[in-house]
Design a protein around this motif. Structure first.
Motif, mmCIF file in Angstrom:
data_model
loop_
_atom_site.group_PDB
_atom_site.id
_atom_site.type_symbol
_atom_site.label_atom_id
_atom_site.label_comp_id
_atom_site.label_asym_id
_atom_site.label_seq_id
_atom_site.Cartn_x
_atom_site.Cartn_y
_atom_site.Cartn_z
ATOM 1 N N GLU A 253 0.828 -1.206 0.000
ATOM 2 C CA GLU A 253 0.000 0.000 0.000
ATOM 3 C C GLU A 253 0.866 1.262 0.000
ATOM 4 O OE1 GLU A 253 -3.740 1.937 2.513
ATOM 5 O OE2 GLU A 253 -2.601 0.257 3.339
ATOM 6 N N ALA A 254 1.930 1.240 0.785
ATOM 7 C CA ALA A 254 2.835 2.396 0.801
ATOM 8 C C ALA A 254 3.488 2.600 -0.561
ATOM 9 C CB ALA A 254 3.899 2.208 1.880
ATOM 10 N N GLY A 255 3.837 1.501 -1.237
ATOM 11 C CA GLY A 255 4.409 1.609 -2.568
ATOM 12 C C GLY A 255 3.442 2.215 -3.560
ATOM 13 N N ARG A 256 2.171 1.853 -3.458
ATOM 14 C CA ARG A 256 1.179 2.434 -4.362
ATOM 15 C C ARG A 256 0.990 3.922 -4.094
ATOM 16 N NH1 ARG A 256 -1.261 -2.645 -3.261
ATOM 17 N NH2 ARG A 256 -2.531 -1.733 -1.598
ATOM 18 N N ILE A 257 1.059 4.315 -2.849
ATOM 19 C CA ILE A 257 0.948 5.738 -2.522
ATOM 20 C C ILE A 257 2.116 6.522 -3.116
ATOM 21 C CG2 ILE A 257 0.985 7.409 -0.626
ATOM 22 C CD1 ILE A 257 -0.513 5.366 1.064
ATOM 23 N N LEU A 258 3.324 5.977 -2.996
ATOM 24 C CA LEU A 258 4.485 6.653 -3.575
ATOM 25 C C LEU A 258 4.385 6.729 -5.092
ATOM 26 C CD1 LEU A 258 7.403 5.162 -1.432
ATOM 27 C CD2 LEU A 258 6.284 7.379 -1.179
ATOM 28 N N GLN B 63 1.654 6.765 -6.926
ATOM 29 C CA GLN B 63 0.644 7.742 -7.294
ATOM 30 C C GLN B 63 1.172 9.165 -7.129
ATOM 31 O OE1 GLN B 63 -2.230 7.191 -8.707
ATOM 32 N NE2 GLN B 63 -2.741 9.387 -8.796
ATOM 33 N N GLY B 64 1.984 9.383 -6.091
ATOM 34 C CA GLY B 64 2.578 10.696 -5.902
ATOM 35 C C GLY B 64 3.543 11.052 -7.008
ATOM 36 N N GLU B 65 4.270 10.059 -7.542
ATOM 37 C CA GLU B 65 5.192 10.323 -8.649
ATOM 38 C C GLU B 65 4.444 10.664 -9.926
ATOM 39 O OE1 GLU B 65 7.624 6.921 -8.998
ATOM 40 O OE2 GLU B 65 8.636 7.200 -7.070
ATOM 41 N N LEU B 66 3.253 10.081 -10.115
ATOM 42 C CA LEU B 66 2.464 10.384 -11.306
ATOM 43 C C LEU B 66 1.844 11.775 -11.237
ATOM 44 C CD1 LEU B 66 0.645 6.966 -11.882
ATOM 45 C CD2 LEU B 66 2.623 7.871 -13.124
ATOM 46 N N GLY B 67 1.521 12.226 -10.033
ATOM 47 C CA GLY B 67 0.894 13.526 -9.857
ATOM 48 C C GLY B 67 1.899 14.575 -9.421
ATOM 49 N N ASN B 68 1.443 15.434 -8.534
ATOM 50 C CA ASN B 68 2.284 16.526 -8.037
ATOM 51 C C ASN B 68 2.899 16.215 -6.679
ATOM 52 O OD1 ASN B 68 1.693 18.177 -10.286
ATOM 53 N ND2 ASN B 68 -0.249 18.831 -9.349
ATOM 54 N N GLY B 69 3.067 14.951 -6.382
ATOM 55 C CA GLY B 69 3.631 14.570 -5.107
ATOM 56 C C GLY B 69 2.571 13.989 -4.185
ATOM 57 N N VAL B 70 3.017 13.515 -3.055
ATOM 58 C CA VAL B 70 2.122 12.913 -2.066
ATOM 59 C C VAL B 70 1.431 14.024 -1.285
ATOM 60 C CG1 VAL B 70 1.978 11.392 -0.059
ATOM 61 C CG2 VAL B 70 3.585 10.880 -1.924
ATOM 62 N N GLY B 71 0.094 13.964 -1.219
ATOM 63 C CA GLY B 71 -0.666 14.985 -0.517
ATOM 64 C C GLY B 71 -0.541 14.880 0.993
ATOM 65 N N ASP B 72 -1.085 15.893 1.673
ATOM 66 C CA ASP B 72 -0.993 15.918 3.131
ATOM 67 C C ASP B 72 -1.725 14.749 3.764
ATOM 68 O OD1 ASP B 72 0.482 18.222 2.944
ATOM 69 O OD2 ASP B 72 -1.245 19.557 3.197
ATOM 70 N N THR B 73 -2.881 14.389 3.200
ATOM 71 C CA THR B 73 -3.638 13.263 3.776
ATOM 72 C C THR B 73 -2.849 11.977 3.682
ATOM 73 O OG1 THR B 73 -5.721 14.339 3.138
ATOM 74 C CG2 THR B 73 -5.806 11.988 3.636
ATOM 75 N N ASP B 74 -2.240 11.739 2.514
ATOM 76 C CA ASP B 74 -1.431 10.526 2.352
ATOM 77 C C ASP B 74 -0.175 10.581 3.205
ATOM 78 O OD1 ASP B 74 -3.182 9.332 0.587
ATOM 79 O OD2 ASP B 74 -2.231 10.197 -1.189
ATOM 80 N N ARG B 75 0.387 11.759 3.393
ATOM 81 C CA ARG B 75 1.555 11.886 4.274
ATOM 82 C C ARG B 75 1.198 11.468 5.702
ATOM 83 N NH1 ARG B 75 6.000 15.432 3.145
ATOM 84 N NH2 ARG B 75 6.074 16.057 0.953
ATOM 85 N N THR B 76 0.067 11.966 6.180
ATOM 86 C CA THR B 76 -0.356 11.609 7.544
ATOM 87 C C THR B 76 -0.629 10.121 7.662
ATOM 88 O OG1 THR B 76 -1.347 13.814 7.800
ATOM 89 C CG2 THR B 76 -2.060 12.100 9.341
ATOM 90 N N TYR B 77 -1.252 9.557 6.631
ATOM 91 C CA TYR B 77 -1.538 8.132 6.649
ATOM 92 C C TYR B 77 -0.251 7.310 6.632
ATOM 93 C CZ TYR B 77 -3.607 3.652 5.360
ATOM 94 O OH TYR B 77 -3.977 2.323 5.340
ATOM 95 N N LEU B 78 0.702 7.720 5.799
ATOM 96 C CA LEU B 78 1.983 7.012 5.771
ATOM 97 C C LEU B 78 2.688 7.093 7.119
ATOM 98 C CD1 LEU B 78 3.535 7.923 2.277
ATOM 99 C CD2 LEU B 78 2.790 5.672 3.071
ATOM 100 N N ALA B 79 2.627 8.258 7.768
ATOM 101 C CA ALA B 79 3.261 8.398 9.087
ATOM 102 C C ALA B 79 2.626 7.458 10.094
ATOM 103 C CB ALA B 79 3.159 9.843 9.559
#
Length: 301
Positions: free
Chosen positions: A192-197, A199-215
């Motif tokens: 799941e963390a790999g998919r988040i990363l 998706q962030g590379e495809l867009g404008n980076g990892v959003g704040d919500t995903d950052r909090t979730y990853l933390a």
């Protein structure tokens, strides 16, 4: 008384040409092409051996790229001009002179023969390069197939395929010395963390919500405190951004290098065309003037 009879004198016109047929002397052109190609091959082989090549130029890391390009382009220009001029000179010297032209017309015909040497040598070089590229592509394809098979074998043995984000995912869930992590399986969490990363590379980076979730995921699976987990996520995402920037810079450098190399090659070819035209004219002049270069090529008896 005998008177001399008038005699009509008929003057026959002189032959207009030494040999009938085309003005293009193909045997002389072919000889020039062979000589130009041979000289270019020798010089390029020598330059490649000492690193004077646009594709394999050796220099110190602190040498600016502009000087590398200038040195390689200068060598390429020298090779092309010298080889084409040598072949064109031989063609101009060996071409049969037709007597239906004045000196200026003869010079133009000699120069055109030099251009034909230039064009013919380019065609020969292009065919050789195409054959070499085909062989290289075949070799690379075989090597790539072997590497793919080996990579697939390794992946099957490890139970997972190679993921470009695998290192960054490992960095996220790496335990600090002395920290105690839960014994639960983290395979799904890592995926799941790999998919988040990704998706962030495809867009404008990892959003704040995903950052909090990853933390939260990092804190739950590494034993780190929430503050430490947040810091780690920020550090890993910064590393991802740096890697993207470096990859983009490398791609841009490769693009600019390709454009510069193509431009320099085209410019050097145009200059060498002018050199071939001039050299063929000079060869024709030496043919007409019977210049023998006796000092350099004297007869030994």
């Amino acid at each position: 008384m005998t008177t001399a009879s008038e005699v009509d004198v008929v003057v026959a016109p002189l032959p207009r040409s030494e040999a009938p047929g085309s003005y293009v002397d193909w045997p002389a052109i072919i000889a020039g092409i062979i000589i130009a190609s041979a000289i270019a091959l020798v010089l390029l082989s020598f330059g490649s051996a000492i690193g004077l090549s646009l594709v394999n130029f050796r220099a110190e890391p602190d040498v600016p790229a502009i000087w590398i390009a200038i040195a390689a382009a200068s060598w390429l220009l020298w090779v092309q001009i010298s080889s084409f001029m040598a072949g064109a000179y031989v063609t101009g010297r060996m071409r049969k002179r037709h007597l239906d032209s004045d000196e200026e017309e003869s010079d133009i015909r000699d120069g055109v023969h030099g251009l034909l040497v230039w064009a013919g040598a380019l065609v020969v070089g292009g065919l050789i390069a195409a054959g070499g590229l085909s062989a290289a592509a075949s070799a690379v394809g075989s090597a790539a197939s072997t590497l793919t098979t080996a990579a697939a074998t390794v992946a099957d043995g490890a139970g997972a395929a190679v993921d470009p984000n695998a290192y960054f995912v490992d960095s996220l869930f790496r335990r600090s010395p002395g920290a105690t992590a839960p014994a639960a399986d983290t395979t799904a969490v890592r995926a799941e963390a790999g998919r988040i990363l990704a998706q962030g590379e495809l867009g404008n980076g990892v959003g704040d919500t995903d950052r909090t979730y990853l933390a939260d995921l990092v804190a739950q699976n590494t034993g780190l405190s929430p503050e430490q987990a947040t810091t780690r996520v920020s550090d890993v995402l910064s590393a991802v951004d740096n890697a993207k920037a470096q990859a983009a810079a490398a791609a841009e450098t490769a693009r600019k290098t390709g454009v510069l190399a193509a431009f320099l090659t085209a410019a050097s070819l145009l200059v060498s065309a002018a050199g071939a035209y001039f050299a063929a004219q000079k060869g024709g002049n030496h043919r007409d003037e019977r210049v023998s270069f006796g000092t350099a090529f004297r007869r030994y008896r």
